[in-house]
Design an enzyme around this catalytic site. Sequence first.
Site, PDB file in Angstrom:
ATOM      1  N   SER A  46       1.963  79.680 120.726  1.00  0.00           N
ATOM      2  CA  SER A  46       1.983  78.423 119.981  1.00  0.00           C
ATOM      3  C   SER A  46       3.340  78.275 119.293  1.00  0.00           C
ATOM      4  O   SER A  46       4.293  78.966 119.667  1.00  0.00           O
ATOM      5  CB  SER A  46       0.832  78.398 118.976  1.00  0.00           C
ATOM      6  OG  SER A  46       0.683  77.121 118.435  1.00  0.00           O
ATOM      7  N   ASN A  47       3.446  77.416 118.324  1.00  0.00           N
ATOM      8  CA  ASN A  47       4.715  77.246 117.603  1.00  0.00           C
ATOM      9  C   ASN A  47       4.428  76.998 116.127  1.00  0.00           C
ATOM     10  O   ASN A  47       3.268  76.930 115.725  1.00  0.00           O
ATOM     11  CB  ASN A  47       5.514  76.106 118.232  1.00  0.00           C
ATOM     12  CG  ASN A  47       4.713  74.823 118.243  1.00  0.00           C
ATOM     13  OD1 ASN A  47       4.326  74.327 117.189  1.00  0.00           O
ATOM     14  ND2 ASN A  47       4.419  74.294 119.420  1.00  0.00           N
ATOM     15  N   ARG A  48       5.467  76.845 115.335  1.00  0.00           N
ATOM     16  CA  ARG A  48       5.298  76.872 113.874  1.00  0.00           C
ATOM     17  C   ARG A  48       4.970  75.521 113.242  1.00  0.00           C
ATOM     18  O   ARG A  48       5.077  75.373 112.037  1.00  0.00           O
ATOM     19  CB  ARG A  48       6.572  77.440 113.231  1.00  0.00           C
ATOM     20  CG  ARG A  48       6.700  78.940 113.419  1.00  0.00           C
ATOM     21  CD  ARG A  48       7.935  79.465 112.727  1.00  0.00           C
ATOM     22  NE  ARG A  48       7.977  79.139 111.316  1.00  0.00           N
ATOM     23  CZ  ARG A  48       9.053  79.240 110.559  1.00  0.00           C
ATOM     24  NH1 ARG A  48      10.176  79.650 111.097  1.00  0.00           N
ATOM     25  NH2 ARG A  48       9.008  78.925 109.284  1.00  0.00           N
ATOM     26  N   ALA A 113       4.447  69.048 118.013  1.00  0.00           N
ATOM     27  CA  ALA A 113       5.366  70.025 118.600  1.00  0.00           C
ATOM     28  C   ALA A 113       4.658  70.568 119.849  1.00  0.00           C
ATOM     29  O   ALA A 113       3.987  71.590 119.797  1.00  0.00           O
ATOM     30  CB  ALA A 113       5.652  71.137 117.608  1.00  0.00           C
TER      31      ALA A 113
END
Length: 235
Positions: A46-48, A113
């Site tokens: 995943s991402n932040r 995102a």
Amino acid sequence: GRMLEPAEIIQELNGLFKPDRYLAGQKILITAGPTQEAIDPVRYISNRSSGKMGYALAKQAKLAGAEVVLISGPSNLEAPQGIKTIRVKTANEMFVAVKEHIFGQDIFISAAAVGDYKVKDFSDLKIKNNKENLTLTLELNIDILAWVCARKLEFNLNLITVGFAAETHDLERYAKEKLMKKGADFIVANDVSCEDIGFDSDENEVVIFSRAGMMPIQKASKEIIAEKLLREMFK
Ligand code: CTP
């Protein structure tokens, strides 16, 4: 019943007393948050992203009179009061939800995102750590914003498209590239190399890029940035 958070009550009241409903009659589709791609049943990539910017845009757009649909990746934020919120996990699920809702919208804001890649060979069983090295093959996800911009051209849709660009360097160059490459009307760029703005922060500082030029918006809470962005782009 459960009482709303005081901050949300204030926001609703602001909405009632705010005379400037400059988005009345506008239908806005917003994506927000990260996406998750499974590696095995217990792990994912995943991402932040926290989802705060997209959720703030959804709330402010509603206060300005818009009819908002929010498509959100996994986020800890509560679904905003009175906004149809669709929860998804993967980029592909987000794409399916966008496809289902995009036609008939006036504005599309792609604040999510979206993960660029998914794991090619998802393992049905938990992967064991019995190897010194583990190689995962990733394959590209569909670019949802570029897909929407292409449909706008194909069907001559009356739709304004907005993308975000979170960059660690060369902000202006990458933002302008994304404007052209994706075919969006606006790219909202922010520098995520500073820890106090961007990703999980409550504040942000952005620059709006369009074919007409660029417009910086000074550091402020994401709620205020959202309000200024909407006014700047759609009023
Ligand atoms: N985006 C999208 N679908 C993807 C990837 C990105 O809709 N598969 C959208 C994002 O929501 C954002 C914009 O495209 O509005 C730019 O996303 P970003 O990740 O900054 O750009 P990428 O095209 O992924 O380029 P890079 O990661 O190389 O910077």
